[in-house]
Design a protein around this motif. Structure first.
Motif, mmCIF file in Angstrom:
data_model
loop_
_atom_site.group_PDB
_atom_site.id
_atom_site.type_symbol
_atom_site.label_atom_id
_atom_site.label_comp_id
_atom_site.label_asym_id
_atom_site.label_seq_id
_atom_site.Cartn_x
_atom_site.Cartn_y
_atom_site.Cartn_z
ATOM 1 N N PRO A 141 42.309 7.470 35.929
ATOM 2 C CA PRO A 141 42.891 7.960 34.677
ATOM 3 C C PRO A 141 43.256 9.440 34.721
ATOM 4 C CG PRO A 141 40.524 7.570 34.432
ATOM 5 C CD PRO A 141 40.926 6.970 35.756
ATOM 6 N N ASP A 142 42.570 10.229 35.557
ATOM 7 C CA ASP A 142 42.856 11.663 35.575
ATOM 8 C C ASP A 142 44.191 11.977 36.245
ATOM 9 O OD1 ASP A 142 41.672 10.960 38.130
ATOM 10 O OD2 ASP A 142 41.521 13.112 38.534
ATOM 11 N N LEU A 143 44.808 11.003 36.908
ATOM 12 C CA LEU A 143 46.090 11.255 37.557
ATOM 13 C C LEU A 143 47.187 11.536 36.545
ATOM 14 C CD1 LEU A 143 46.138 8.639 40.469
ATOM 15 C CD2 LEU A 143 45.576 11.073 40.568
ATOM 16 N N GLU A 144 46.993 11.092 35.302
ATOM 17 C CA GLU A 144 47.984 11.373 34.267
ATOM 18 C C GLU A 144 48.118 12.868 34.015
ATOM 19 O OE1 GLU A 144 47.190 9.204 30.740
ATOM 20 O OE2 GLU A 144 47.395 7.223 31.667
ATOM 21 N N SER A 145 47.051 13.612 34.240
ATOM 22 C CA SER A 145 47.085 15.057 34.002
ATOM 23 C C SER A 145 47.360 15.848 35.275
ATOM 24 C CB SER A 145 45.747 15.522 33.404
ATOM 25 O OG SER A 145 44.685 15.330 34.341
ATOM 26 N N LEU A 146 47.581 15.145 36.385
ATOM 27 C CA LEU A 146 47.800 15.831 37.652
ATOM 28 C C LEU A 146 49.246 16.295 37.743
ATOM 29 C CD1 LEU A 146 46.516 16.526 40.454
ATOM 30 C CD2 LEU A 146 47.543 14.402 41.282
ATOM 31 N N PRO A 147 49.483 17.595 37.830
ATOM 32 C CA PRO A 147 50.872 18.063 37.956
ATOM 33 C C PRO A 147 51.415 17.748 39.339
ATOM 34 C CG PRO A 147 49.361 19.907 38.160
ATOM 35 C CD PRO A 147 48.515 18.703 37.821
ATOM 36 N N ALA A 148 52.639 17.317 39.392
ATOM 37 C CA ALA A 148 53.267 17.056 40.683
ATOM 38 C C ALA A 148 53.655 18.375 41.323
ATOM 39 C CB ALA A 148 54.498 16.177 40.499
ATOM 40 N N TYR A 149 53.536 18.437 42.642
ATOM 41 C CA TYR A 149 53.990 19.629 43.363
ATOM 42 C C TYR A 149 55.504 19.717 43.235
ATOM 43 C CZ TYR A 149 54.819 23.024 47.047
ATOM 44 O OH TYR A 149 55.221 24.140 47.752
ATOM 45 N N THR A 150 56.002 20.869 42.834
ATOM 46 C CA THR A 150 57.437 21.039 42.607
ATOM 47 C C THR A 150 58.039 21.914 43.701
ATOM 48 O OG1 THR A 150 57.054 20.933 40.214
ATOM 49 C CG2 THR A 150 59.182 21.776 40.955
ATOM 50 N N PRO A 151 58.788 21.331 44.622
ATOM 51 C CA PRO A 151 59.411 22.139 45.671
ATOM 52 C C PRO A 151 60.603 22.914 45.136
ATOM 53 C CG PRO A 151 60.104 19.871 45.884
ATOM 54 C CD PRO A 151 59.087 19.900 44.765
ATOM 55 N N GLY A 152 61.044 23.905 45.903
ATOM 56 C CA GLY A 152 62.237 24.637 45.519
ATOM 57 C C GLY A 152 63.450 23.723 45.489
ATOM 58 N N ARG A 153 64.328 23.963 44.511
ATOM 59 C CA ARG A 153 65.509 23.113 44.365
ATOM 60 C C ARG A 153 66.493 23.324 45.509
ATOM 61 N NH1 ARG A 153 67.981 24.890 38.882
ATOM 62 N NH2 ARG A 153 69.566 23.373 39.512
ATOM 63 N N SER A 154 67.312 22.301 45.744
ATOM 64 C CA SER A 154 68.399 22.376 46.715
ATOM 65 C C SER A 154 69.674 21.862 46.062
ATOM 66 C CB SER A 154 68.088 21.539 47.959
ATOM 67 O OG SER A 154 66.978 22.039 48.652
ATOM 68 N N HIS A 155 70.807 22.428 46.472
ATOM 69 C CA HIS A 155 72.107 21.934 46.035
ATOM 70 C C HIS A 155 73.116 22.327 47.104
ATOM 71 C CE1 HIS A 155 75.815 21.337 43.775
ATOM 72 N NE2 HIS A 155 75.110 20.615 42.916
ATOM 73 N N PRO A 156 73.949 21.396 47.529
ATOM 74 C CA PRO A 156 74.868 21.695 48.646
ATOM 75 C C PRO A 156 75.855 22.809 48.366
ATOM 76 C CG PRO A 156 75.406 19.581 47.602
ATOM 77 C CD PRO A 156 74.079 20.005 47.060
ATOM 78 N N ASP A 157 76.122 23.086 47.087
ATOM 79 C CA ASP A 157 77.108 24.115 46.738
ATOM 80 C C ASP A 157 76.474 25.435 46.319
ATOM 81 O OD1 ASP A 157 79.236 22.348 47.212
ATOM 82 O OD2 ASP A 157 79.019 21.500 45.192
ATOM 83 N N ALA A 158 75.169 25.573 46.537
ATOM 84 C CA ALA A 158 74.474 26.786 46.099
ATOM 85 C C ALA A 158 73.698 27.409 47.244
ATOM 86 C CB ALA A 158 73.530 26.461 44.947
ATOM 87 N N VAL A 159 73.518 28.708 47.172
ATOM 88 C CA VAL A 159 72.640 29.420 48.098
ATOM 89 C C VAL A 159 71.199 29.121 47.691
ATOM 90 C CG1 VAL A 159 71.818 31.714 48.741
ATOM 91 C CG2 VAL A 159 74.275 31.244 48.645
ATOM 92 N N LYS A 160 70.365 28.748 48.653
ATOM 93 C CA LYS A 160 68.985 28.410 48.341
ATOM 94 C C LYS A 160 68.055 29.539 48.766
ATOM 95 C CE LYS A 160 65.347 24.973 49.030
ATOM 96 N NZ LYS A 160 64.870 23.818 49.832
#
Length: 359
Positions: free
Chosen positions: A7-26
């Motif tokens: 049940p505690d997994l509901e409160s577990l924040p997902a790891y958020t990686p840096g965004r990527s987009h083919p038309d943007a500088v990352k």
């Protein structure tokens, strides 16, 4: 009927990686913008031809190469699928009860609270100082009889701040020696500290069995996509890590690439000088525009924009530059190639941006 999950997994924040987009500088993930050296790429291609075979589960050749490079014994070295995997395994080997505590500064590496909760332990966050550095005195004061593990991210991700050897030693002297202290040094190769105060976690841990250093091939060695991290510490701790290690999780290609990168380390580490030069150029330009930027010893800069961080990240993305906002704390910007950095600086130092976010 669905399977019953924790049940505690509901409160577990997902790891958020840096965004990527083919038309943007990352500039969001602290990656090396340069690919593997030709010699390393050749080894990667050759090892891929053996992908039908399992890798060496003990990573014996890579552990031996690291031991020789670092001046330690093989039994002092463990490998992981990136240093973040080792972070989770360190929680597993130290924490066994819900009241067990994992102590770390905040804000720091965002995986710390996640791996702590996954390991069913209790996270204890100690706020950074006003200068965005670890408050080592407050961390020492936060130690209790339930503290089992302490993470010290040095240089700190995402703020780039660092404590020198003397400060680290004072902190370690204040921590009971039955508590495992992990010096997380993912950005170690970008350090430029005076020799007499250089915070080398491996050297510090040589005569302190409760100190373990974490490093990675993801940053300065440019192997973020292959996932190789390593721990250096007391053989008893290393043996425990090997017991909870997920079999074959450091794959064949990753092991071969890491060995080849060690052999080419002088050329690879020379690249860090160019990154540092770009980092300092960016910092100077941002400070001239009015931003407050703490000194960084990593391959990124920290913009402490507080409540405006998310809005700043969105505006930067609209200008086709992806950076990493952290809720209501700040924005992390990787030092990339000069033309990428110029594109970010054009956005960040434009009069309308300055007026909007720091005016």
């Amino acid at each position: 009927m669905t399977a019953r999950l924790r049940p505690d997994l509901e409160s577990l924040p997902a790891y958020t990686p840096g965004r990527s987009h083919p038309d943007a500088v990352k500039l969001a993930s602290n990656e090396s913008t340069l690919g593997p050296l030709p010699s390393v790429a050749k080894v990667i291609a050759a090892s891929a031809e053996l992908a039908n075979r399992y890798p060496d589960n003990g990573a014996g050749e890579l552990r031996a190469a690291l031991a020789e490079f670092l001046g330690v014994e093989v039994e002092n070295v463990a490998l992981g699928c990136g240093s973040v995997a080792l972070c989770q395994e360190l929680v597993q080997i130290t924490c066994a009860a819900p009241e067990d505590e994992v102590l770390f500064a905040w804000r720091s590496f965002e995986a710390y609270p996640i791996v702590t909760q996954v390991g069913r332990a209790r996270a204890v966050r100690v706020p950074l100082t006003e200068d965005y550095a670890h408050d080592l005195d407050a961390m020492a004061a936060a130690v209790t009889e339930n503290t089992k593990l302490i993470f010290v991210c040095n240089p700190n991700n995402p703020t780039g701040t660092v404590h020198g050897r003397a400060a680290v030693l004072r902190f370690l002297d204040s921590v009971p020696d039955h508590i495992l202290v992990v010096l997380d040094e993912a950005y170690y190769e970008y350090l430029r500290m005076p020799a007499d105060d250089h915070p080398d976690g491996i050297a510090i841990g040589r005569d302190r069995p409760n100190v373990l250093a974490l490093r990675t091939f993801s940053k300065a060695y440019g192997l973020a996509g292959l996932r190789v991290g390593y721990a250096v510490g007391d053989p008893e701790v290393i043996t425990a890590l090997l017991k909870v290690h997920i079999p074959f999780s450091v794959n064949r290609i990753a092991q071969a690439a890491a060995i080849a990168s060690l052999e080419a380390r002088h050329e690879l580490l020379d690249r860090t000088d160019h990154v540092i030069a770009e980092r300092e150029r960016m910092r100077a330009a941002l400070e001239r525009a009015g931003y407050r930027i703490p000194p960084s010893q990593a391959n990124f800069l920290w913009l402490p924009l507080g409540e405006r961080s998310t809005e700043f990240g969105a505006a930067s993305a609209d200008s086709r530059v992806l950076v990493r906002p952290y809720a209501a704390d700040g924005v992390r910007v990787t030092a990339g190639d000069p033309h990428e950095n110029d594109q970010f600086l054009a956005f960040a130092t434009a009069p309308e941006t300055v007026a909007r976010f720091i005016g």
